[in-house]
Structures are given as C-alpha cells and as structure tokens.
Write an enzyme that holds these catalytic residues in place. Structure first.
Site, mmCIF file in Angstrom:
data_model
loop_
_atom_site.group_PDB
_atom_site.id
_atom_site.type_symbol
_atom_site.label_atom_id
_atom_site.label_comp_id
_atom_site.label_asym_id
_atom_site.label_seq_id
_atom_site.Cartn_x
_atom_site.Cartn_y
_atom_site.Cartn_z
ATOM 1 N N PHE A 57 -15.967 -5.005 -12.977
ATOM 2 C CA PHE A 57 -16.592 -5.786 -11.898
ATOM 3 C C PHE A 57 -17.347 -4.918 -10.901
ATOM 4 C CE2 PHE A 57 -13.436 -4.938 -8.552
ATOM 5 C CZ PHE A 57 -12.328 -4.538 -9.299
ATOM 6 N N ARG A 74 -14.130 -13.069 -8.103
ATOM 7 C CA ARG A 74 -12.760 -12.892 -8.573
ATOM 8 C C ARG A 74 -12.564 -13.903 -9.685
ATOM 9 N NH1 ARG A 74 -10.762 -8.245 -8.073
ATOM 10 N NH2 ARG A 74 -9.866 -7.575 -6.121
ATOM 11 N N LYS A 82 -6.010 -2.490 6.634
ATOM 12 C CA LYS A 82 -6.040 -3.956 6.804
ATOM 13 C C LYS A 82 -5.491 -4.286 8.198
ATOM 14 C CE LYS A 82 -6.696 -3.454 2.225
ATOM 15 N NZ LYS A 82 -5.645 -3.237 1.316
ATOM 16 N N TYR A 130 -2.444 21.963 11.890
ATOM 17 C CA TYR A 130 -2.069 21.752 10.484
ATOM 18 C C TYR A 130 -0.645 21.205 10.378
ATOM 19 C CZ TYR A 130 -1.809 22.277 5.475
ATOM 20 O OH TYR A 130 -1.685 22.009 4.138
ATOM 21 N N ASP A 143 5.474 -4.274 0.528
ATOM 22 C CA ASP A 143 4.044 -3.956 0.666
ATOM 23 C C ASP A 143 3.595 -4.666 1.947
ATOM 24 O OD1 ASP A 143 1.297 -3.805 0.661
ATOM 25 O OD2 ASP A 143 1.088 -4.159 -1.492
ATOM 26 N N PHE A 199 -0.493 -6.620 -7.277
ATOM 27 C CA PHE A 199 -1.725 -6.160 -6.667
ATOM 28 C C PHE A 199 -2.248 -5.024 -7.542
ATOM 29 C CE2 PHE A 199 -4.407 -3.565 -3.944
ATOM 30 C CZ PHE A 199 -5.330 -4.523 -3.580
ATOM 31 N N THR A 200 -3.571 -4.905 -7.644
ATOM 32 C CA THR A 200 -4.188 -3.976 -8.607
ATOM 33 C C THR A 200 -3.585 -2.567 -8.546
ATOM 34 O OG1 THR A 200 -5.942 -3.649 -6.984
ATOM 35 C CG2 THR A 200 -6.388 -5.204 -8.752
HETATM 36 C C1 LIG Z 1 -5.401 -2.762 -0.053
HETATM 37 C C2 LIG Z 1 -4.075 -3.003 -0.586
HETATM 38 C C3 LIG Z 1 -3.314 -1.978 -1.153
HETATM 39 C C4 LIG Z 1 -3.858 -0.577 -1.394
HETATM 40 O O1 LIG Z 1 -4.220 0.049 -0.229
HETATM 41 P P1 LIG Z 1 -5.480 1.060 -0.135
HETATM 42 O O2 LIG Z 1 -5.467 1.477 1.283
HETATM 43 O O3 LIG Z 1 -6.711 0.283 -0.528
HETATM 44 O O4 LIG Z 1 -5.216 2.188 -1.056
HETATM 45 C C5 LIG Z 1 -2.027 -2.275 -1.571
HETATM 46 N N1 LIG Z 1 -1.517 -3.509 -1.453
HETATM 47 C C6 LIG Z 1 -2.233 -4.524 -0.940
HETATM 48 C C7 LIG Z 1 -1.627 -5.869 -0.841
HETATM 49 C C8 LIG Z 1 -3.533 -4.316 -0.486
HETATM 50 O O5 LIG Z 1 -4.238 -5.342 0.001
#
Ligand SMILES: *Cc1c(COP(=O)(O)O)cnc(C)c1O
Length: 461
Positions: free
Chosen positions: A453, A387, A263, A77, A220, A129-130
């Site tokens: 979507f 998109r 990613k 833990y 990011d 980014f979303t």
């Molecule tokens: C995927 C992504 C995120 C968010 O990450 P998650 O692991 O999906 O929560 C943030 N910024 C960018 C550019 C991304 O492609």
C-alpha cells in the site's frame, strides 16, 4: 419564551500563536499530482496536500510550553536531566515503576517482545496492530485475536468495541496452557477497530482472570487518554472521574506497557516501554543499549523527552480530550448528515468511510477505497488513505487477501486543524458522494513485494 439555543458547543481549549501556510492548488494541478503519484495518496508530495489526514502519528501540534521546553533539553549522553523529568511524568501519570525510553512505539515493542516471548508462545490480543504483531511474530510468538465479534462489524453500535471476549481467551488458555502465554496484549482505543475503546469493567474481568492464571497484561497505551475519555462519557460510575484518574486506573490493571508518544502524548517522535517487574526492567536496560541507545535516552534527544513529559500532562486534560474527540465526532456527524456511509460508532482518532457501500458498482478487485481516496484528493486536496484490499496484501501462496472491510481512513491530527477544515472535508466527501456513479475503478500497474500500500501504482480503468 423558548430558547433558540439548541445546544452549547465545545471549542478548543487553546488559541493560535503561530501558523503554517498551506499551498492552495487547482483541480488541474491535483489531477496531475495524483496521476504522477499513481493514484496512491502515499506517493503525493505533502506540499501538494491541503488538509493532510494520512495519519495522526507524529503529526500533532505542540504547545508553546512544549516548544519552550526544547531549549531546556539536557543533551548529556548519560543521566540527562530531561530523562528524569520524562521518567517522573510517566511514573506520576501512568503509575508504572520502571521506564525505558525508545525512539518510538515499535522500538519498545521490539525490546519487550524479545524479552517476554519464547519460540512457540502464543500472544492473545484485542485485535492486531501491524508493528505490534510483527514484533511478536519475529520473537517467535503467534498472535491470536480475542476481541469481541462486534469489533469486526462496521455497523454494530456496541459502545466498547475494544472489549476482550473472555470466552475466546479461555479457549486459547485451554488449548495452549497458561505457561505458553507470556502475556495478553491489550490496546486501549483499538486502532485497527477504528479507534474503539475497551471498558473498565471488561479490563477488570480480564485482570481477575489473568491473575488466576498467572498471565501478565501488557498494555499498548498509545491512545489510552482517548480511551479514558470514552469511559468517562459512556461507562456507569465514571462520569465524575477525570480522564487523568481513569488513565491511572487503566494502567493499574496491567503489568507493563509499550507507548508510541507520537499519538496521545502530543509530540512528533518518541516512545517508551514500562514494566512493574524488576527482572524485566533489568533485561530491557541491557537490551535498549543494543537497539536504541543508553537507558537514559533510548534513541531520543533530551529535548524530545522534555516535550513528551509536558505532552503527557496536556493529554490528560479533560478539556483537551473533549475537543480532540469532539472534533472527530463533529466531522463524523457532518458526514452522516450528508448520507456518507461511515463506520459506527464514531471512533477516537478518525473517520472510516465504507467504500464498498459508497461505490457499490465497483468490485473489490477494482480497488474501491483506493479509487475513492484519489477522488477526494482531486476534489479538494484532502489526503486520506486506503484500508482495504491494497493494505491487506497477499497471502504466503500469492493470493490476495480479500478483507471484509474496504475503508478510506480520515485520521485527524491533534490540535492541527479547525472546525472550518472539518466542514471542507465533509463537504468535499459529500460532493464526491453525489457523483459517485461516475467514479471508475483502478488497475494496479506496479506492485512492491512488501507492504504494497505504501508504494503501489495504479491507473484508471
Ligand atoms: C502507532 C502505533 C504503534 C507503533 O508506534 P510507532 O511510534 O509508530 O512505532 C503501536 N501500536 C499502536 C496501536 C499504534 O497506533
């Protein structure tokens, strides 16, 4: 004698040890499946999909070293051995001082936004980014786009469409004052611009300017290695540097980061927040316990942290990136050969087909990108996503957003598919292109309230 060899091809720096069998479907089965899914590729069952290009997030193939490391996960833990490996890999390869693990990227965005942003603050960034923007807004901030204009033009061939327009930033600073700007939010290989890189020269200029103003840069870094590869290929003075060296230099020009390891880092789940500031770290360590888990696991299993530590290292290999970006490029070039209209230059993580020029006989209200994604699935079982107007959603007053771009996204998972799969994808898209005039538009028959979507349903007109 002249050589018959026109060029020397790249190939994957790995071979296969295990395979996952795919279900092959008939056209009849696919027509039935897409109708049941309301012409929405998000509602297809993955077992009915042949080649899945919905996203490159969490869909990577892990290496034998990563799979092997899962058995060595220390599931304590607190103070897990695996955490210290994970922390050391991030410090070594990215250079940030203090690390907080999180379950994925948005977990890091939540904590960082809550710490740095106060109500009424402004956060300039190189395209939204979303999830990133949503967390900035939930923390009381206002996102402002400062990416260069070229990024919004699908045909502009600028080699660094992820660059910041410093004049736009200066305007924001003049308008609100540096005190109301907790940080500039910089994405490497900008996702929403189609996987387009920022140049080192631009980042250096930005660093010089923000230093003078006393403003942080938060990175990011979800696709930093792909960005570094583009810098190596395109920017003067970087062709002799390794991807690993370039990644380190990018990180050194920023003050902290959020990362989705799903990613670049070649795993299926995980992420982290990083900072060079002790105060921010201390606050984050307090907060991570509330939202994710103790600061030495942050919502991850020990085995996840093992796999991320190895994935980071593998992602920085020049040959890996050459094959990764090379495969995307290969698919894009085949599409271009067939005359399929795509966004240029070809980006790092996928191909974006321009549905407006593909289906000029459809109005935007007939959902051209949604219709095209459905047709490609019917043709070959390849799953892409919309998109365009469906993703853009509605404004607060209920009116539809009408985005300039109406795109179908073909995102390529890392190390998963072969060049022959790329051929199947390109040929299928070309076949649909040949019969494009016969393609009908759609009408929406079910619309969810949020992020429509994902779950909207359609019928053919
Ligand atoms: C995927 C992504 C995120 C968010 O990450 P998650 O692991 O999906 O929560 C943030 N910024 C960018 C550019 C991304 O492609």
């Amino acid at each position: 004698m002249s050589s018959k060899i026109v060029k020397r091809s790249w190939a994957e720096p790995y071979k296969m040890k295990m395979v996952e069998l795919l279900k092959m479907t008939t056209k009849q089965q696919r027509v039935k499946a897409i109708k049941e899914a309301g012409f929405n590729t998000f509602l297809l069952k993955s077992e009915d999909v042949y080649i899945d290009l919905l996203t490159d997030s969490g869909t990577n193939a892990m290496s034998d070293a990563q799979w092997g490391s899962l058995m060595q996960g220390d599931e304590a833990y607190a103070g897990s051995k695996s955490y210290y490996k994970f922390e050391a890999a991030i410090q070594k390869h990215y250079g940030y001082k203090y690390i907080i693990p999180t379950h994925q990227g948005r977990g890091a965005e939540n904590i960082l936004s809550k710490i740095l942003i106060k109500k009424g603050d402004v956060v300039p960034g190189n395209m939204y980014f979303t999830t990133t923007r949503l967390h900035q807004e939930l923390a009381g901030g206002l996102f402002t786009d400062i990416i260069i204009d070229e990024a919004h033009d699908p045909l502009n061939l600028h080699p660094f469409k992820g660059n910041v327009d410093l004049a736009k930033l200066e305007k924001v600073v003049k308008k609100y004052g540096a005190k109301r700007i907790p940080y500039v939010s910089i994405a490497t290989n900008v996702n929403m611009a189609g996987g387009q890189p920022i140049s080192m020269a631009n980042l250096k200029e930005l660093r010089a300017y923000t230093k003078k103003q006393g403003i942080r840069i938060i990175h990011d870094m979800t696709r930093v290695a792909e960005n570094a590869y583009f810098i190596q290929q395109r920017e003067k003075g970087y062709d002799k540097k390794t991807v690993a060296q370039i990644v380190m230099e990018i990180c050194s020009l920023t003050d902290g980061a959020t990362m989705s390891a799903k990613k670049d880092a070649l795993v299926n789940i995980g992420g982290f927040m990083a900072t060079n500031e002790w105060d921010v770290y201390e606050e984050a360590r307090n907060m991570v316990v509330v939202y994710e888990g103790l600061h030495t696991y942050g919502g991850l299993a020990g085995r996840d942290m093992e796999a991320i530590a190895i994935g980071i290292e593998e992602s920085l290999d020049d040959n890996h990136q050459r094959a990764r970006v090379g495969q995307v490029e290969y698919l894009g070039e085949r599409m271009i050969e067939y005359g399929v209209p795509i966004v240029k230059p070809i980006g790092g993580h996928g191909i974006f087909v321009d549905a407006k020029s593909f289906l000029p006989h459809l109005t935007q209200d007939q959902f051209p990108a949604q219709a095209l994604a459905a047709e490609i699935y019917i043709d070959s079982g390849v799953r892409t996503m919309e998109r365009g107007i469906v993703s853009a959603g509605r404004k607060a007053n209920g009116d539809n957003y009408y985005p300039k771009l109406e795109l179908v996204r073909f995102t390529i998972p890392r190390r998963v598919y072969t060049q022959a799969h790329m051929d199947v994808i390109a040929e299928s898209t070309a076949a649909v292109f040949e019969r494009r005039k016969s393609i009908k538009g759609l009408k929406m028959i079910y619309e969810p309230k949020y992020l429509r979507f994902f779950q909207a349903k359609f019928e053919r007109l």
